[in-house]
Design a protein around this motif. Sequence first.
Motif, mmCIF file in Angstrom:
data_model
loop_
_atom_site.group_PDB
_atom_site.id
_atom_site.type_symbol
_atom_site.label_atom_id
_atom_site.label_comp_id
_atom_site.label_asym_id
_atom_site.label_seq_id
_atom_site.Cartn_x
_atom_site.Cartn_y
_atom_site.Cartn_z
ATOM 1 N N LEU A 170 0.838 -1.191 0.000
ATOM 2 C CA LEU A 170 0.000 0.000 0.000
ATOM 3 C C LEU A 170 0.876 1.245 0.000
ATOM 4 O O LEU A 170 1.809 1.366 0.807
ATOM 5 C CB LEU A 170 -0.898 0.007 1.241
ATOM 6 C CG LEU A 170 -1.834 1.212 1.400
ATOM 7 C CD1 LEU A 170 -2.838 1.276 0.269
ATOM 8 C CD2 LEU A 170 -2.542 1.149 2.753
ATOM 9 N N ALA A 171 0.576 2.186 -0.907
ATOM 10 C CA ALA A 171 1.262 3.476 -0.950
ATOM 11 C C ALA A 171 0.266 4.567 -0.606
ATOM 12 O O ALA A 171 -0.924 4.445 -0.896
ATOM 13 C CB ALA A 171 1.851 3.717 -2.342
ATOM 14 N N TRP A 172 0.754 5.644 0.012
ATOM 15 C CA TRP A 172 -0.143 6.741 0.350
ATOM 16 C C TRP A 172 0.628 8.047 0.464
ATOM 17 O O TRP A 172 1.819 8.075 0.764
ATOM 18 C CB TRP A 172 -0.915 6.460 1.632
ATOM 19 C CG TRP A 172 -0.099 6.413 2.893
ATOM 20 C CD1 TRP A 172 0.103 7.421 3.798
ATOM 21 C CD2 TRP A 172 0.628 5.283 3.411
ATOM 22 N NE1 TRP A 172 0.904 7.002 4.838
ATOM 23 C CE2 TRP A 172 1.241 5.693 4.625
ATOM 24 C CE3 TRP A 172 0.831 3.976 2.979
ATOM 25 C CZ2 TRP A 172 2.020 4.848 5.397
ATOM 26 C CZ3 TRP A 172 1.619 3.127 3.745
ATOM 27 C CH2 TRP A 172 2.202 3.569 4.932
ATOM 28 N N CYS A 173 -0.070 9.143 0.198
ATOM 29 C CA CYS A 173 0.442 10.487 0.410
ATOM 30 C C CYS A 173 -0.768 11.388 0.599
ATOM 31 O O CYS A 173 -1.640 11.464 -0.273
ATOM 32 C CB CYS A 173 1.290 10.959 -0.767
ATOM 33 S SG CYS A 173 2.176 12.511 -0.422
ATOM 34 N N THR A 174 -0.846 12.060 1.708
ATOM 35 C CA THR A 174 -2.038 12.807 2.077
ATOM 36 C C THR A 174 -2.233 14.052 1.215
ATOM 37 O O THR A 174 -1.314 14.539 0.565
ATOM 38 C CB THR A 174 -1.976 13.231 3.560
ATOM 39 O OG1 THR A 174 -0.866 14.130 3.735
ATOM 40 C CG2 THR A 174 -1.803 12.025 4.467
ATOM 41 N N GLY A 175 -3.462 14.570 1.239
ATOM 42 C CA GLY A 175 -3.763 15.839 0.586
ATOM 43 C C GLY A 175 -3.970 15.720 -0.909
ATOM 44 O O GLY A 175 -4.562 14.759 -1.413
ATOM 45 N N GLY A 176 -3.470 16.697 -1.645
ATOM 46 C CA GLY A 176 -3.659 16.753 -3.086
ATOM 47 C C GLY A 176 -2.495 16.139 -3.832
ATOM 48 O O GLY A 176 -1.833 16.817 -4.625
ATOM 49 N N ALA A 177 -2.234 14.872 -3.606
ATOM 50 C CA ALA A 177 -1.063 14.199 -4.188
ATOM 51 C C ALA A 177 -1.463 13.188 -5.253
ATOM 52 O O ALA A 177 -0.798 12.170 -5.426
ATOM 53 C CB ALA A 177 -0.248 13.519 -3.087
ATOM 54 N N GLN A 178 -2.539 13.459 -5.996
ATOM 55 C CA GLN A 178 -2.939 12.542 -7.052
ATOM 56 C C GLN A 178 -1.868 12.404 -8.123
ATOM 57 O O GLN A 178 -1.761 11.371 -8.778
ATOM 58 C CB GLN A 178 -4.276 12.973 -7.666
ATOM 59 C CG GLN A 178 -4.296 14.366 -8.272
ATOM 60 C CD GLN A 178 -4.791 15.419 -7.312
ATOM 61 O OE1 GLN A 178 -4.313 15.492 -6.188
ATOM 62 N NE2 GLN A 178 -5.739 16.232 -7.743
ATOM 63 N N GLY A 179 -1.030 13.451 -8.281
ATOM 64 C CA GLY A 179 0.049 13.400 -9.255
ATOM 65 C C GLY A 179 1.156 12.424 -8.904
ATOM 66 O O GLY A 179 2.031 12.154 -9.737
ATOM 67 N N PHE A 180 1.143 11.884 -7.697
ATOM 68 C CA PHE A 180 2.151 10.907 -7.279
ATOM 69 C C PHE A 180 1.779 9.475 -7.688
ATOM 70 O O PHE A 180 2.521 8.535 -7.385
ATOM 71 C CB PHE A 180 2.328 10.938 -5.755
ATOM 72 C CG PHE A 180 3.201 12.053 -5.247
ATOM 73 C CD1 PHE A 180 3.432 13.202 -5.986
ATOM 74 C CD2 PHE A 180 3.789 11.960 -3.989
ATOM 75 C CE1 PHE A 180 4.225 14.224 -5.506
ATOM 76 C CE2 PHE A 180 4.589 12.981 -3.493
ATOM 77 C CZ PHE A 180 4.806 14.105 -4.260
ATOM 78 N N PHE A 181 0.627 9.295 -8.336
ATOM 79 C CA PHE A 181 0.147 7.933 -8.616
ATOM 80 C C PHE A 181 1.146 7.131 -9.440
ATOM 81 O O PHE A 181 1.423 5.969 -9.136
ATOM 82 C CB PHE A 181 -1.215 8.011 -9.326
ATOM 83 C CG PHE A 181 -1.916 6.691 -9.456
ATOM 84 C CD1 PHE A 181 -1.721 5.656 -8.546
ATOM 85 C CD2 PHE A 181 -2.791 6.472 -10.512
ATOM 86 C CE1 PHE A 181 -2.381 4.443 -8.669
ATOM 87 C CE2 PHE A 181 -3.465 5.264 -10.649
ATOM 88 C CZ PHE A 181 -3.256 4.246 -9.729
ATOM 89 N N GLU A 182 1.710 7.730 -10.454
ATOM 90 C CA GLU A 182 2.669 6.993 -11.281
ATOM 91 C C GLU A 182 3.917 6.613 -10.489
ATOM 92 O O GLU A 182 4.487 5.534 -10.699
ATOM 93 C CB GLU A 182 3.030 7.811 -12.511
ATOM 94 C CG GLU A 182 1.890 7.941 -13.510
ATOM 95 C CD GLU A 182 2.296 8.682 -14.761
ATOM 96 O OE1 GLU A 182 3.109 8.138 -15.535
ATOM 97 O OE2 GLU A 182 1.811 9.812 -14.966
#
Length: 249
Positions: A170-182
């Motif tokens: 599982l990976a995660w990053c809080t807030g507006g980090a949708q750009g980290f998906f790749e």
Amino acid sequence: MIQRQDLLSHFDALLQPERFKDYGPNGLQVEGKAEIRHIVSGVTASRALIEAAIADQADAIFVHHGLFWKGMDGRITGWMKERIRLLLAHDINLFAYHLPLDAHPELGNNAQLGAKLGVQWDSTFGEQALGMVGDASFASPAALADHVQQVLGRAVTCVSGAQDKPIRRLAWCTGGAQGFFESALAAGADAYITGEISEPQAHLARETGTTFIAAGHHATERYGAPAVAAHVAQQLGPSHRFIEIDNPA
């Protein structure tokens, strides 16, 4: 009671803002009284939080989202004028830490969210190593989504290209980090949790067989500020209270 400069020094030593390239100033954003007896923490320096801190007789407010950001209009008018007016009128210090508060390995937003979800991070990924990855054990994307909803107390958006695929990393990053998906995909994640989703992430989730969960910007970032403020208050002596200002985002 503690002196303002001593409190600032403790926050800086703990969060190390000099390590980060950020979108706004970290540290003391509005100067108030020199002696601090009571700290209120919250997610965002909104008018509602400031008014609640005044009612709670706070000498300092500690938040993740402060008042000033790169590229913003610098004029003190309208809603900005009212927030600053309230702080100055009541001589309240405003401390804000953005990326440093996300990244702290124990007390930060990401570490605290992982702890709430029962997942221990073992590596990082993404810009400035802000994202976290750890082993997990969920039978399916739906099971993970149900768990996140239960922990955070709100509905989530879940998109997956493999409905029966177990979640082992599982990976995660809080807030507006949708750009980290790749970057999460490159880190070997079976699922990625952040606060928001944009149009491209749904396609990537379906095409890669990886689960994407958007659990709310505010909802994923409401744990770091109280954890840090409580830790420092316990060390230095001032009282502390976290005040939740509801936000559906």
